[in-house]
Design an enzyme around this catalytic site. Structure first.
Site, PDB file in Angstrom:
ATOM      1  N   CYS A  44     -10.394  -8.159  16.026  1.00 16.80           N
ATOM      2  CA  CYS A  44      -9.394  -8.363  14.979  1.00 16.80           C
ATOM      3  C   CYS A  44      -9.836  -7.822  13.623  1.00 16.80           C
ATOM      4  O   CYS A  44     -10.930  -8.138  13.136  1.00 16.80           O
ATOM      5  CB  CYS A  44      -9.084  -9.851  14.860  1.00 16.80           C
ATOM      6  N   ARG A  59       7.312   0.243   1.587  1.00 14.80           N
ATOM      7  CA  ARG A  59       7.190  -0.868   2.531  1.00 14.80           C
ATOM      8  C   ARG A  59       6.017  -1.757   2.150  1.00 14.80           C
ATOM      9  O   ARG A  59       5.095  -1.337   1.455  1.00 14.80           O
ATOM     10  CB  ARG A  59       7.036  -0.362   3.965  1.00 14.80           C
ATOM     11  N   ASP A  96     -10.977  -0.359  14.002  1.00  8.84           N
ATOM     12  CA  ASP A  96     -11.380  -0.390  12.598  1.00  8.84           C
ATOM     13  C   ASP A  96     -12.873  -0.683  12.452  1.00  8.84           C
ATOM     14  O   ASP A  96     -13.504  -1.286  13.322  1.00  8.84           O
ATOM     15  CB  ASP A  96     -10.576  -1.446  11.837  1.00  8.84           C
ATOM     16  N   ARG A 124      -8.431  -8.617  10.790  1.00 10.30           N
ATOM     17  CA  ARG A 124      -8.318  -9.686   9.789  1.00 10.30           C
ATOM     18  C   ARG A 124      -9.098 -10.938  10.197  1.00 10.30           C
ATOM     19  O   ARG A 124      -8.709 -12.043   9.849  1.00 10.30           O
ATOM     20  CB  ARG A 124      -6.841 -10.045   9.558  1.00 10.30           C
ATOM     21  N   ARG A 184       0.821  -1.216   0.000  1.00  7.92           N
ATOM     22  CA  ARG A 184       0.000   0.000   0.000  1.00  7.92           C
ATOM     23  C   ARG A 184       0.850   1.260   0.000  1.00  7.92           C
ATOM     24  O   ARG A 184       0.528   2.243  -0.661  1.00  7.92           O
ATOM     25  CB  ARG A 184      -0.925  -0.016   1.223  1.00  7.92           C
ATOM     26  N   TYR A 185       1.913   1.244   0.759  1.00 13.29           N
ATOM     27  CA  TYR A 185       2.760   2.424   0.896  1.00 13.29           C
ATOM     28  C   TYR A 185       3.959   2.326  -0.051  1.00 13.29           C
ATOM     29  O   TYR A 185       4.352   1.227  -0.442  1.00 13.29           O
ATOM     30  CB  TYR A 185       3.240   2.566   2.339  1.00 13.29           C
ATOM     31  N   ASP A 245      -6.928   4.305  10.569  1.00 17.15           N
ATOM     32  CA  ASP A 245      -6.559   3.593   9.349  1.00 17.15           C
ATOM     33  C   ASP A 245      -7.762   3.723   8.420  1.00 17.15           C
ATOM     34  O   ASP A 245      -8.817   3.124   8.659  1.00 17.15           O
ATOM     35  CB  ASP A 245      -6.252   2.125   9.663  1.00 17.15           C
ATOM     36  N   CYS A 248      -2.961 -17.184  15.740  1.00 16.50           N
ATOM     37  CA  CYS A 248      -2.505 -16.390  16.879  1.00 16.50           C
ATOM     38  C   CYS A 248      -2.565 -17.258  18.131  1.00 16.50           C
ATOM     39  O   CYS A 248      -3.298 -18.246  18.182  1.00 16.50           O
ATOM     40  CB  CYS A 248      -3.388 -15.165  17.085  1.00 16.50           C
ATOM     41  N   LYS A 267      -2.945   5.133   7.034  1.00 19.77           N
ATOM     42  CA  LYS A 267      -3.063   5.749   8.358  1.00 19.77           C
ATOM     43  C   LYS A 267      -3.093   7.275   8.242  1.00 19.77           C
ATOM     44  O   LYS A 267      -2.234   7.872   7.587  1.00 19.77           O
ATOM     45  CB  LYS A 267      -1.904   5.322   9.243  1.00 19.77           C
ATOM     46  N   CYS A 321      -8.083 -11.994  19.338  1.00 20.24           N
ATOM     47  CA  CYS A 321      -8.715 -10.760  19.801  1.00 20.24           C
ATOM     48  C   CYS A 321     -10.053 -10.597  19.091  1.00 20.24           C
ATOM     49  O   CYS A 321     -10.117 -10.688  17.860  1.00 20.24           O
ATOM     50  CB  CYS A 321      -7.817  -9.559  19.507  1.00 20.24           C
TER      51      CYS A 321
END
Length: 390
Positions: free
Chosen positions: A113, A97, A273, A115, A93-94, A310, A106, A317, A110
């Site tokens: 999450c 990076r 998000d 994703r 995206r950037y 985001d 995981c 961001k 969480c």
């Protein structure tokens, strides 16, 4: 099987186990089954030990709720990561990076999450498609920074992690490797001396940790962070602003100060998000601005992270700041400090020009500027002789 993997097997990973631990009054297995089916659950012993009562900040982060089934503005892929994925497991995206998803699982899941559409499903973050990702990273010489994520990269074995580090270090233009991991919070045993010795060979390797509440910084977590810091791994923290967890300025201030004490630099506070299944965690944006205002000036600048949204749809961001500036004009800037006191900063005058050696500097149309002279030697002052004592 390693010690940390044995500990992982002691996790609570079913609604029945959860009900047996906290009681069927607190856990309605049938009512929670749709939420569990939408996004699996696993809570490690370390995370379970942090839950003190039903509905506390740690409970809210890990225990499923029927609120996850209420979809209002939530989007499955709220950041459109898949739209910026040129090959499997890569999001680019950037400019310089890229995000590299290397693990589908995981230690604990969480409930907020981003994703959740992928995490926990090995078919959606395939471990057998690394080659296309490495080829993409090697072909794009503008990429100098790679963030390993998932899932949690630290759920991989040391052997697999070292393979990834070796492949990345074989690409000349990749300068920085980052690991995004919450393992230090809910499975600190994973940070072994063996891993710390191995990672030293591939520096610079950074780790972005994830702590949302001061109680997560247990002695075991702080010791794991110390092992990483002593191994030369710079540590940052990405915190998510969550209703019922840390939506309080004093809690956030305590968290940021405890992170610094543990040699972790607070990096971001994210707005939660706009993801389907996690909407009940969202606060008003004003709450985040209130928290930043309660940090800035009232504690060390090292303890003040960037507060960001985001952007939904893949905008990246976007930082947000409280309104300190009241007015900007060509003469001055009027603003308030952290205490609310008003101050004025004078804008710089127009630059002065030199007409010639020995002449005065004078800005055009600025009669209130005192001219100065240059290139003239000062007349030497006569020296006085000191009288010596008799």
């Amino acid at each position: 099987m390693s010690d940390w993997q044995k500990t992982l097997h002691e996790s609570v990973d079913s609604l029945d186990k959860l009900a047996n631990r906290f009681g069927h009054d607190a856990i309605d297995v049938e009512a929670l089954k749709p939420a569990f089916d939408n996004f699996q659950m696993r809570i490690t012993p370390a995370a379970l030990a942090q839950i003190k009562e039903v509905g506390d900040p740690m409970w809210n982060q890990y225990v499923p709720t029927v609120q996850e089934l209420d979809i209002v503005d939530g989007v499955i892929d709220s950041l459109d990561e898949d739209g910026d994925s040129p090959v499997p497991n890569i999001t680019h995206r950037y400019p310089d990076r890229a995000l590299f998803l290397v693990s589908p699982v995981c230690a604990s899941y969480c409930r907020f999450c981003t994703r959740r559409r992928k995490v926990g499903d090995p078919e959606k973050i395939p471990l057998n498609q690394y080659d296309s990702a490495f080829e993409y990273l090697a072909a794009h010489t503008e990429i100098r920074d790679v963030i390993l994520s998932g899932g949690d990269p630290m759920m991989l074995s040391d052997r697999r992690l070292e393979y990834i580090f070796q492949r990345l270090r074989a690409i000349p233009h990749i300068e920085i490797i980052r690991i995004g991991s919450r393992i230090t919070s809910h499975l600190p045993e994973r940070i072994t001396p063996e891993f710390c010795e191995m990672v030293k060979k591939y520096h610079p390797v950074y780790m972005n940790t994830h702590f949302n509440h001061p109680s997560e910084l247990t002695p075991a977590s702080v010791a794991a962070l110390a092992r990483l810091a002593d191994a030369g791994v710079p540590l940052g923290c990405q915190t998510v602003l969550l209703r019922g967890v840390n939506d309080d300025p004093q809690i956030m201030k305590e968290l940021m100060q405890k992170l610094l004490k543990a040699r972790v630099r607070p990096y971001y506070i994210y707005m939660a998000d706009q993801v389907a299944g996690g909407e009940h965690f969202r606060t008003q944006v004003e709450k985040g601005l209130e928290i930043v205002k309660a940090l800035r000036g009232w504690t060390s600048g090292l303890a003040v992270p960037h507060f960001v949204i985001d952007a939904p749809g893949g905008g990246g961001k976007v930082p947000l700041l409280p309104e300190y500036v009241e007015e900007i004009n060509e003469d001055e800037v009027i603003f308030r400090n952290y205490e609310g006191k008003r101050f004025v900063y004078k804008q710089p005058r127009q630059p002065m020009t030199v007409a010639g050696c020995g002449e005065t500097l004078a800005p055009a149309a600025q009669s209130d500027v005192v001219p100065i002279q240059i290139a003239k030697k000062a007349t030497p002052r006569p020296r006085r002789r000191r009288k010596t004592g008799s």
